[in-house]
Design a protein around this motif. Structure first.
Motif, PDB file in Angstrom:
ATOM      1  N   ILE A 129       0.843  -1.206   0.000  1.00  0.00           N
ATOM      2  CA  ILE A 129       0.000   0.000   0.000  1.00  0.00           C
ATOM      3  C   ILE A 129       0.875   1.251   0.000  1.00  0.00           C
ATOM      4  N   VAL A 130       1.904   1.260   0.837  1.00  0.00           N
ATOM      5  CA  VAL A 130       2.821   2.403   0.889  1.00  0.00           C
ATOM      6  C   VAL A 130       3.509   2.584  -0.464  1.00  0.00           C
ATOM      7  N   ALA A 131       3.922   1.504  -1.088  1.00  0.00           N
ATOM      8  CA  ALA A 131       4.571   1.583  -2.405  1.00  0.00           C
ATOM      9  C   ALA A 131       3.626   2.187  -3.440  1.00  0.00           C
ATOM     10  N   LEU A 132       2.349   1.799  -3.397  1.00  0.00           N
ATOM     11  CA  LEU A 132       1.394   2.359  -4.352  1.00  0.00           C
ATOM     12  C   LEU A 132       1.189   3.854  -4.103  1.00  0.00           C
ATOM     13  N   VAL A 133       1.066   4.249  -2.856  1.00  0.00           N
ATOM     14  CA  VAL A 133       0.898   5.666  -2.534  1.00  0.00           C
ATOM     15  C   VAL A 133       2.114   6.463  -3.036  1.00  0.00           C
ATOM     16  N   ILE A 134       3.309   5.940  -2.788  1.00  0.00           N
ATOM     17  CA  ILE A 134       4.528   6.618  -3.260  1.00  0.00           C
ATOM     18  C   ILE A 134       4.525   6.699  -4.787  1.00  0.00           C
ATOM     19  N   ALA A 135       4.129   5.611  -5.440  1.00  0.00           N
ATOM     20  CA  ALA A 135       4.081   5.606  -6.912  1.00  0.00           C
ATOM     21  C   ALA A 135       3.079   6.634  -7.427  1.00  0.00           C
ATOM     22  N   LEU A 136       1.911   6.706  -6.802  1.00  0.00           N
ATOM     23  CA  LEU A 136       0.899   7.668  -7.234  1.00  0.00           C
ATOM     24  C   LEU A 136       1.365   9.108  -7.007  1.00  0.00           C
ATOM     25  N   LEU A 137       1.972   9.363  -5.852  1.00  0.00           N
ATOM     26  CA  LEU A 137       2.460  10.712  -5.544  1.00  0.00           C
ATOM     27  C   LEU A 137       3.603  11.133  -6.464  1.00  0.00           C
ATOM     28  N   SER A 138       4.347  10.150  -6.963  1.00  0.00           N
ATOM     29  CA  SER A 138       5.484  10.469  -7.842  1.00  0.00           C
ATOM     30  C   SER A 138       5.101  10.418  -9.318  1.00  0.00           C
ATOM     31  N   GLY A 139       3.810  10.261  -9.593  1.00  0.00           N
ATOM     32  CA  GLY A 139       3.376  10.179 -10.989  1.00  0.00           C
ATOM     33  C   GLY A 139       3.875   8.928 -11.691  1.00  0.00           C
ATOM     34  N   GLY A 140       4.113   7.861 -10.929  1.00  0.00           N
ATOM     35  CA  GLY A 140       4.581   6.597 -11.491  1.00  0.00           C
ATOM     36  C   GLY A 140       6.088   6.452 -11.515  1.00  0.00           C
ATOM     37  N   ALA A 141       6.811   7.523 -11.211  1.00  0.00           N
ATOM     38  CA  ALA A 141       8.278   7.474 -11.260  1.00  0.00           C
ATOM     39  C   ALA A 141       8.845   6.459 -10.270  1.00  0.00           C
ATOM     40  N   ALA A 142       8.211   6.312  -9.102  1.00  0.00           N
ATOM     41  CA  ALA A 142       8.713   5.352  -8.107  1.00  0.00           C
ATOM     42  C   ALA A 142       8.590   3.925  -8.621  1.00  0.00           C
ATOM     43  N   ASN A 143       7.510   3.621  -9.333  1.00  0.00           N
ATOM     44  CA  ASN A 143       7.387   2.276  -9.905  1.00  0.00           C
ATOM     45  C   ASN A 143       8.496   2.037 -10.917  1.00  0.00           C
ATOM     46  N   ALA A 144       8.702   3.004 -11.804  1.00  0.00           N
ATOM     47  CA  ALA A 144       9.730   2.852 -12.831  1.00  0.00           C
ATOM     48  C   ALA A 144      11.126   2.776 -12.220  1.00  0.00           C
ATOM     49  N   GLY A 145      11.356   3.524 -11.143  1.00  0.00           N
ATOM     50  CA  GLY A 145      12.696   3.587 -10.576  1.00  0.00           C
ATOM     51  C   GLY A 145      13.003   2.594  -9.479  1.00  0.00           C
ATOM     52  N   PHE A 146      11.963   2.087  -8.804  1.00  0.00           N
ATOM     53  CA  PHE A 146      12.253   1.275  -7.622  1.00  0.00           C
ATOM     54  C   PHE A 146      11.372   0.029  -7.476  1.00  0.00           C
ATOM     55  N   PHE A 147      10.101   0.118  -7.874  1.00  0.00           N
ATOM     56  CA  PHE A 147       9.155  -0.970  -7.621  1.00  0.00           C
ATOM     57  C   PHE A 147       8.828  -1.781  -8.872  1.00  0.00           C
ATOM     58  N   SER A 148       9.801  -1.947  -9.753  1.00  0.00           N
ATOM     59  CA  SER A 148       9.623  -2.792 -10.939  1.00  0.00           C
ATOM     60  C   SER A 148      10.999  -3.261 -11.400  1.00  0.00           C
ATOM     61  N   ILE A 149      10.974  -4.273 -12.248  1.00  0.00           N
ATOM     62  CA  ILE A 149      12.217  -4.769 -12.862  1.00  0.00           C
ATOM     63  C   ILE A 149      11.978  -4.867 -14.370  1.00  0.00           C
ATOM     64  N   GLN A 150      12.922  -4.404 -15.138  1.00  0.00           N
ATOM     65  CA  GLN A 150      12.799  -4.409 -16.587  1.00  0.00           C
ATOM     66  C   GLN A 150      13.655  -5.518 -17.202  1.00  0.00           C
ATOM     67  N   HIS A 151      13.300  -5.844 -18.421  1.00  0.00           N
ATOM     68  CA  HIS A 151      14.124  -6.780 -19.184  1.00  0.00           C
ATOM     69  C   HIS A 151      15.461  -6.117 -19.489  1.00  0.00           C
ATOM     70  N   ASN A 152      16.510  -6.917 -19.397  1.00  0.00           N
ATOM     71  CA  ASN A 152      17.864  -6.472 -19.734  1.00  0.00           C
ATOM     72  C   ASN A 152      18.252  -5.184 -19.002  1.00  0.00           C
ATOM     73  N   PRO A 153      18.204  -5.206 -17.661  1.00  0.00           N
ATOM     74  CA  PRO A 153      18.541  -3.995 -16.893  1.00  0.00           C
ATOM     75  C   PRO A 153      20.036  -3.724 -16.912  1.00  0.00           C
ATOM     76  N   ASP A 154      20.398  -2.562 -16.415  1.00  0.00           N
ATOM     77  CA  ASP A 154      21.802  -2.176 -16.291  1.00  0.00           C
ATOM     78  C   ASP A 154      22.371  -2.839 -15.031  1.00  0.00           C
ATOM     79  N   TRP A 155      23.121  -3.920 -15.213  1.00  0.00           N
ATOM     80  CA  TRP A 155      23.653  -4.686 -14.083  1.00  0.00           C
ATOM     81  C   TRP A 155      24.757  -3.950 -13.336  1.00  0.00           C
ATOM     82  N   SER A 156      25.277  -2.866 -13.912  1.00  0.00           N
ATOM     83  CA  SER A 156      26.290  -2.092 -13.205  1.00  0.00           C
ATOM     84  C   SER A 156      25.655  -1.133 -12.198  1.00  0.00           C
ATOM     85  N   HIS A 157      24.359  -0.966 -12.267  1.00  0.00           N
ATOM     86  CA  HIS A 157      23.621  -0.079 -11.368  1.00  0.00           C
ATOM     87  C   HIS A 157      23.173  -0.880 -10.139  1.00  0.00           C
TER      88      HIS A 157
END
Length: 192
Positions: free
Chosen positions: A22-50
């Motif tokens: 619930i807290v993650a969703l609230v943070i994602a909504l308050l950030s306009g989805g940026a928190a999901n893209a930056g912290f609460f999701s995983i993408q294909h072929n991510p940057d493993w050096s990060h």
């Protein structure tokens, strides 16, 4: 004389996990989805050096696209979690969730295109694990076979048929299947 009533944090892992989602969703909504893209999701072929990539392998099971997505997962977590915590303990649910997050996160990062977020892999792990709740040593629970046939069979069939959208949202069926497999392994290992 009336008894006094008080709230009981009866399922510590389940309730804490639900609150974190619930807290993650609230943070994602308050950030306009940026928190999901930056912290609460995983993408294909991510940057493993990060360094954050390695954290996302686990935190993607906290993120959800919207309240409907969260509710569909949390309802099942709240339904199954307390019973599983009573049977297996909060530590087993924590380990099951972490393994599911890692396995589904790695599968997304290495194999499947797109982005993964949500607790549905954990939900399927809990569904399959619950089918082992009355298992006895040296037996294969019929409930497990039926759950595997119905839930996992449906997911495999839908994947083959290419049916990956429900209510306008893309469904990561592989996460359901892998979560179910994790639940099966944990259930098998934890059967006395």
């Amino acid at each position: 004389m009336p008894r006094s009533l008080r709230l009981d944090y009866n399922a510590p892992f389940t309730l804490t996990y639900a609150l974190l989602c619930i807290v993650a969703l609230v943070i994602a909504l308050l950030s306009g989805g940026a928190a999901n893209a930056g912290f609460f999701s995983i993408q294909h072929n991510p940057d493993w050096s990060h360094a954050l990539t390695y954290i996302r392998l686990f935190t993607h099971v906290l993120g959800h696209a919207n309240a409907e997505h969260l509710a569909s997962n949390i309802f099942l977590i709240l339904l199954l979690g307390p019973m599983l915590e009573e049977k297996y303990g909060w530590q087993t649910l924590l380990v099951t969730t972490l393994i599911t997050a890692f396995v589904t996160g790695m599968a997304m990062a290495l194999i499947f295109p797109g982005t993964l977020l949500g607790a549905s892999g954990v939900v399927f792990a809990f569904i399959v694990l619950s089918s082992f709740s009355r298992a006895k040593s040296g037996t294969i629970p019929l409930t497990f076979l039926l759950v595997a046939l119905l839930f996992l069979g449906q997911e495999i069939a839908a994947s083959i048929a290419g049916s990956n959208e429900v209510g306008g949202h893309e469904i990561a069926r592989f996460a359901h299947i892998l979560g179910g497999l994790v639940g099966a392994v944990v259930g098998w290992v934890r059967t006395p």
